[in-house]
Design a protein around this motif. Structure first.
Motif, PDB file in Angstrom:
ATOM      1  N   GLU A  27      53.054  29.359  20.285  1.00  0.00           N
ATOM      2  CA  GLU A  27      54.270  29.439  19.480  1.00  0.00           C
ATOM      3  C   GLU A  27      54.855  28.059  19.203  1.00  0.00           C
ATOM      4  N   GLU A  28      54.606  27.078  20.090  1.00  0.00           N
ATOM      5  CA  GLU A  28      55.242  25.784  19.935  1.00  0.00           C
ATOM      6  C   GLU A  28      54.282  24.600  19.856  1.00  0.00           C
ATOM      7  N   MET A  29      52.973  24.843  19.984  1.00  0.00           N
ATOM      8  CA  MET A  29      52.008  23.760  19.852  1.00  0.00           C
ATOM      9  C   MET A  29      50.627  24.324  19.558  1.00  0.00           C
ATOM     10  N   SER A  30      49.743  23.444  19.082  1.00  0.00           N
ATOM     11  CA  SER A  30      48.346  23.821  18.848  1.00  0.00           C
ATOM     12  C   SER A  30      47.462  22.650  19.213  1.00  0.00           C
ATOM     13  N   ILE A  31      46.184  22.949  19.394  1.00  0.00           N
ATOM     14  CA  ILE A  31      45.225  21.922  19.782  1.00  0.00           C
ATOM     15  C   ILE A  31      43.993  22.049  18.886  1.00  0.00           C
ATOM     16  N   GLN A  32      43.419  20.910  18.544  1.00  0.00           N
ATOM     17  CA  GLN A  32      42.200  20.926  17.731  1.00  0.00           C
ATOM     18  C   GLN A  32      41.232  19.871  18.223  1.00  0.00           C
ATOM     19  N   HIS A  33      39.960  20.103  17.945  1.00  0.00           N
ATOM     20  CA  HIS A  33      38.906  19.142  18.236  1.00  0.00           C
ATOM     21  C   HIS A  33      38.607  18.386  16.953  1.00  0.00           C
ATOM     22  N   VAL A  34      38.419  17.063  17.059  1.00  0.00           N
ATOM     23  CA  VAL A  34      38.115  16.215  15.906  1.00  0.00           C
ATOM     24  C   VAL A  34      36.788  15.513  16.162  1.00  0.00           C
ATOM     25  N   ARG A  35      35.913  15.558  15.162  1.00  0.00           N
ATOM     26  CA  ARG A  35      34.659  14.801  15.199  1.00  0.00           C
ATOM     27  C   ARG A  35      34.598  13.998  13.905  1.00  0.00           C
ATOM     28  N   MET A  36      34.423  12.692  14.038  1.00  0.00           N
ATOM     29  CA  MET A  36      34.403  11.827  12.861  1.00  0.00           C
ATOM     30  C   MET A  36      33.171  10.928  12.913  1.00  0.00           C
ATOM     31  N   ALA A  37      32.343  11.051  11.899  1.00  0.00           N
ATOM     32  CA  ALA A  37      31.150  10.222  11.788  1.00  0.00           C
ATOM     33  C   ALA A  37      31.553   8.778  11.488  1.00  0.00           C
ATOM     34  N   SER A  38      30.664   7.870  11.761  1.00  0.00           N
ATOM     35  CA  SER A  38      30.893   6.484  11.382  1.00  0.00           C
ATOM     36  C   SER A  38      31.179   6.431   9.884  1.00  0.00           C
ATOM     37  N   GLY A  39      32.262   5.763   9.508  1.00  0.00           N
ATOM     38  CA  GLY A  39      32.668   5.686   8.102  1.00  0.00           C
ATOM     39  C   GLY A  39      33.546   6.832   7.645  1.00  0.00           C
ATOM     40  N   GLY A  40      33.750   7.841   8.507  1.00  0.00           N
ATOM     41  CA  GLY A  40      34.636   8.963   8.155  1.00  0.00           C
ATOM     42  C   GLY A  40      36.059   8.472   7.971  1.00  0.00           C
ATOM     43  N   HIS A  41      36.801   9.146   7.088  1.00  0.00           N
ATOM     44  CA  HIS A  41      38.147   8.684   6.734  1.00  0.00           C
ATOM     45  C   HIS A  41      39.067   9.869   6.465  1.00  0.00           C
ATOM     46  N   VAL A  42      40.239   9.829   7.066  1.00  0.00           N
ATOM     47  CA  VAL A  42      41.320  10.780   6.776  1.00  0.00           C
ATOM     48  C   VAL A  42      42.345  10.031   5.937  1.00  0.00           C
ATOM     49  N   PRO A  43      42.688  10.536   4.747  1.00  0.00           N
ATOM     50  CA  PRO A  43      43.599   9.808   3.866  1.00  0.00           C
ATOM     51  C   PRO A  43      45.010   9.687   4.444  1.00  0.00           C
ATOM     52  N   GLU A  44      45.766   8.742   3.894  1.00  0.00           N
ATOM     53  CA  GLU A  44      47.151   8.553   4.316  1.00  0.00           C
ATOM     54  C   GLU A  44      47.931   9.848   4.120  1.00  0.00           C
ATOM     55  N   HIS A  45      48.720  10.204   5.128  1.00  0.00           N
ATOM     56  CA  HIS A  45      49.519  11.424   5.078  1.00  0.00           C
ATOM     57  C   HIS A  45      50.621  11.333   6.126  1.00  0.00           C
ATOM     58  N   GLU A  46      51.476  12.312   6.118  1.00  0.00           N
ATOM     59  CA  GLU A  46      52.493  12.468   7.160  1.00  0.00           C
ATOM     60  C   GLU A  46      52.755  13.955   7.309  1.00  0.00           C
ATOM     61  N   HIS A  47      53.308  14.323   8.435  1.00  0.00           N
ATOM     62  CA  HIS A  47      53.601  15.738   8.704  1.00  0.00           C
ATOM     63  C   HIS A  47      54.782  15.825   9.657  1.00  0.00           C
ATOM     64  N   HIS A  48      55.410  16.973   9.650  1.00  0.00           N
ATOM     65  CA  HIS A  48      56.591  17.136  10.504  1.00  0.00           C
ATOM     66  C   HIS A  48      56.225  17.339  11.972  1.00  0.00           C
ATOM     67  N   HIS A  49      54.958  17.486  12.273  1.00  0.00           N
ATOM     68  CA  HIS A  49      54.511  17.676  13.654  1.00  0.00           C
ATOM     69  C   HIS A  49      54.474  16.352  14.411  1.00  0.00           C
ATOM     70  N   GLU A  50      54.812  16.381  15.689  1.00  0.00           N
ATOM     71  CA  GLU A  50      54.429  15.294  16.573  1.00  0.00           C
ATOM     72  C   GLU A  50      52.948  15.488  16.850  1.00  0.00           C
ATOM     73  N   GLN A  51      52.217  14.404  16.993  1.00  0.00           N
ATOM     74  CA  GLN A  51      50.776  14.489  17.236  1.00  0.00           C
ATOM     75  C   GLN A  51      50.423  13.622  18.434  1.00  0.00           C
ATOM     76  N   LEU A  52      49.803  14.247  19.413  1.00  0.00           N
ATOM     77  CA  LEU A  52      49.264  13.546  20.573  1.00  0.00           C
ATOM     78  C   LEU A  52      47.759  13.682  20.521  1.00  0.00           C
ATOM     79  N   GLY A  53      47.041  12.659  20.925  1.00  0.00           N
ATOM     80  CA  GLY A  53      45.591  12.751  20.902  1.00  0.00           C
ATOM     81  C   GLY A  53      44.952  11.985  22.029  1.00  0.00           C
ATOM     82  N   PHE A  54      43.686  12.308  22.265  1.00  0.00           N
ATOM     83  CA  PHE A  54      42.894  11.673  23.302  1.00  0.00           C
ATOM     84  C   PHE A  54      41.483  11.477  22.767  1.00  0.00           C
ATOM     85  N   VAL A  55      41.028  10.235  22.684  1.00  0.00           N
ATOM     86  CA  VAL A  55      39.672   9.916  22.249  1.00  0.00           C
ATOM     87  C   VAL A  55      38.780   9.916  23.484  1.00  0.00           C
ATOM     88  N   TYR A  56      37.684  10.672  23.427  1.00  0.00           N
ATOM     89  CA  TYR A  56      36.780  10.655  24.576  1.00  0.00           C
ATOM     90  C   TYR A  56      35.388  10.126  24.231  1.00  0.00           C
TER      91      TYR A  56
END
Length: 114
Positions: A27-56
């Motif tokens: 109800e108050e948070m969600s979690i996702q897995h991210v996989r990004m290949a070399s050269g992968g790119h997420v465009p500039e954006h913003e969102h109302h969510h706070e975002q915490l992450g951990f690179v492993y």
């Protein structure tokens, strides 16, 4: 308690070389897995969510609104404030793997349709 069994093969390529798999969401948070290949790119954006992450694995470089670049490497975590403008990319040679947590929950990125 809800136990969510995830299959990372259900990940979706949301941009070339950028793959997301939605994991548990509450109800108050969600979690996702991210996989990004070399050269992968997420465009500039913003969102109302706070975002915490951990690179492993690999490195993820964030490009902030003022042009500053901040790189998170293995075993490093990061925090993006609500409405903080950012882009992300994998500038390294190795695939990047990370976990992101969003509060409130985010089930679909706002840049997905760009």
């Amino acid at each position: 308690m809800d136990l969510v069994t995830n299959d990372l093969s259900d990940e979706v390529e949301v941009k070339p070389g950028v793959y997301l798999a939605q994991l548990a969401g509450g109800e108050e948070m969600s979690i996702q897995h991210v996989r990004m290949a070399s050269g992968g790119h997420v465009p500039e954006h913003e969102h109302h969510h706070e975002q915490l992450g951990f690179v492993y694995q690999g490195e993820q470089t964030f490009i902030l609104e003022d042009g500053e670049e901040v790189t998170a490497g293995p075993e490093e975590s990061y925090w993006l404030k609500s409405h903080e403008v950012h882009a992300a990319e994998n500038q390294g040679d190795e695939e990047m793997l990370a976990i992101d947590v969003f509060a409130p929950p985010r089930h679909s990125p706002n840049w997905l349709e760009d």
